[in-house]
Design an enzyme around this catalytic site. Sequence first.
Site, mmCIF file in Angstrom:
data_model
loop_
_atom_site.group_PDB
_atom_site.id
_atom_site.type_symbol
_atom_site.label_atom_id
_atom_site.label_comp_id
_atom_site.label_asym_id
_atom_site.label_seq_id
_atom_site.Cartn_x
_atom_site.Cartn_y
_atom_site.Cartn_z
ATOM 1 N N LYS A 1 -24.317 46.922 7.324
ATOM 2 C CA LYS A 1 -24.116 45.490 7.538
ATOM 3 C C LYS A 1 -25.224 44.679 6.873
ATOM 4 O O LYS A 1 -24.956 43.633 6.262
ATOM 5 C CB LYS A 1 -24.058 45.184 9.042
ATOM 6 C CG LYS A 1 -22.788 45.665 9.732
ATOM 7 C CD LYS A 1 -21.556 45.012 9.149
ATOM 8 C CE LYS A 1 -20.290 45.399 9.904
ATOM 9 N NZ LYS A 1 -19.078 44.790 9.323
ATOM 10 N N TYR B 1 -24.715 52.423 10.353
ATOM 11 C CA TYR B 1 -23.808 51.277 10.515
ATOM 12 C C TYR B 1 -24.567 49.958 10.364
ATOM 13 O O TYR B 1 -24.163 49.071 9.611
ATOM 14 C CB TYR B 1 -23.124 51.335 11.882
ATOM 15 C CG TYR B 1 -22.456 50.035 12.268
ATOM 16 C CD1 TYR B 1 -21.315 49.612 11.611
ATOM 17 C CD2 TYR B 1 -22.979 49.222 13.281
ATOM 18 C CE1 TYR B 1 -20.698 48.406 11.945
ATOM 19 C CE2 TYR B 1 -22.368 48.029 13.615
ATOM 20 C CZ TYR B 1 -21.234 47.621 12.946
ATOM 21 O OH TYR B 1 -20.643 46.431 13.273
ATOM 22 N N SER C 1 -22.758 41.760 12.075
ATOM 23 C CA SER C 1 -23.082 42.286 13.398
ATOM 24 C C SER C 1 -24.507 41.936 13.774
ATOM 25 O O SER C 1 -25.382 41.780 12.910
ATOM 26 C CB SER C 1 -22.913 43.812 13.386
ATOM 27 O OG SER C 1 -23.502 44.405 14.523
#
Length: 483
Positions: free
Chosen positions: A300, A296, A249
């Site tokens: 990643k 989050y 991401s």
Amino acid sequence: MDRPTHSGAQSPSISLSSLSTPSSPETLNTPDTQRSVLFDDDVVEDPLDITGDNSRFIMVVGGLGYIGSHTVLELLKENYNVLVIDDLSNSYHSVLHRIKALAAEHFAGQNRHMPALHFRQLDYRSPSMRSVLSSYVSYALRSKPKSEGPSAESVEAPQKFNDHEGAQRVDATNDLEDMTRPENAEDQEETIFRRESRITGVIHFAAFKSVEESIRLPLKYYGNNVCGLVDFLSLLQEFGIKNFVFSSSATVYGDVANSGIPLREEFCVHHPETYYDNDGGARRASPGVLGLTSPYGRTKFMCESILADIARADPSWSITALRYFNPVGCHESGLLGEDPRQKPSNLIPVIASVLTGAKPILEIFGTDWDTPDGTAVRDFIHVVDLARGHIAALAAAGAGKIKDPFRTFNLGTGKGHTVREVLQSIEETSQCSIPVKEVGRRPGDVGFCVAEVQRAKSELNWRAEKSLADCSVDVWNFTKSRC
């Protein structure tokens, strides 16, 4: 990567109209987990049914979600056999049937057989994954004359078979050799097995992905996204599966996303790297990143670091991390789109929920960003372009075109649009006015996030082709039957 030959018979002609999205709210809000009678005999639900076939497969973990489902369809269209693993925690079983219908229509139009599509409803962290991988193992029986010593060239026997009942022994090479060695082995040939997985590549979509939820439930995210990945990679390594595509991401860029310039892959590295800036000057990138704004995003970054370390320690891996920017859009048929089982948090599905009446108003988070209209700028990429980026990465890795064992690529358009511009585009396409409420910024948000895409163009031979207008048309095509 050479595309594998498919197995299976010609799929029957299927009416796509029979799979159109439901129109009633009652039907729409009911979790669709029932199997379709159209496909119960067509989609292989249990790949443990061994047939002796040695076809190669791409395994897609989380393959019935938004990006995963579009990627599975594009893989089939490119003649790859596909094994889908999904626990249906944020997706629906009906998506499998929609993929099959669209693929069948594609191949019927070309008068060609469709590749194999296998599915297992399973959490990728489940111990049952070992049995699944064992069912995709082939052994080649080889004979080696003992008199020639260990350096003698093995002679492969024509017989090949799959390991099924003895799945728990797939790694016990010495035991297998002992089982096939006669008592007077000193004077005879030695029979050995060479193990090979029929899964030639893996695409990982199984991470949890909500920034807002990760702030509330960090352990859930670290457990699934990080710990789950470590165990999964260890399992893949046992089976010799080392071509791995990871869905990363743009959140890994942290604070640099607010710099107002397109983000280069070198802005976030995991080992020291030398690169050339836009003026041709040599620069040195150091590992690390500043200002990660959510658990989050940290998962990643951690996962990328783990993957980079694995590849550095064992260069036989080929690991590609694809940094998504903002996927939007749907398949042009209107059969595949972003329809999560859980509460949507991305802009487009939230707009769709307002259009369908499921949500009364669209909240715009933050109107005081340093952008042309005050709303956040994002690089919105059509999901079909994104799906094709995964296939480009698999193919480039399989062909040896990616020289580094770990390599990151941005997948975006290189162009930014504000939230208001996206809203206006969908309103113009749908001819509907969408009620809006301006509210404060959300925790974890950044104001500007646009990709520099030159690396993907030059090394993967990939570029985004669809525009924001294309995205709006496809979103409305997916949504209008529900309004």
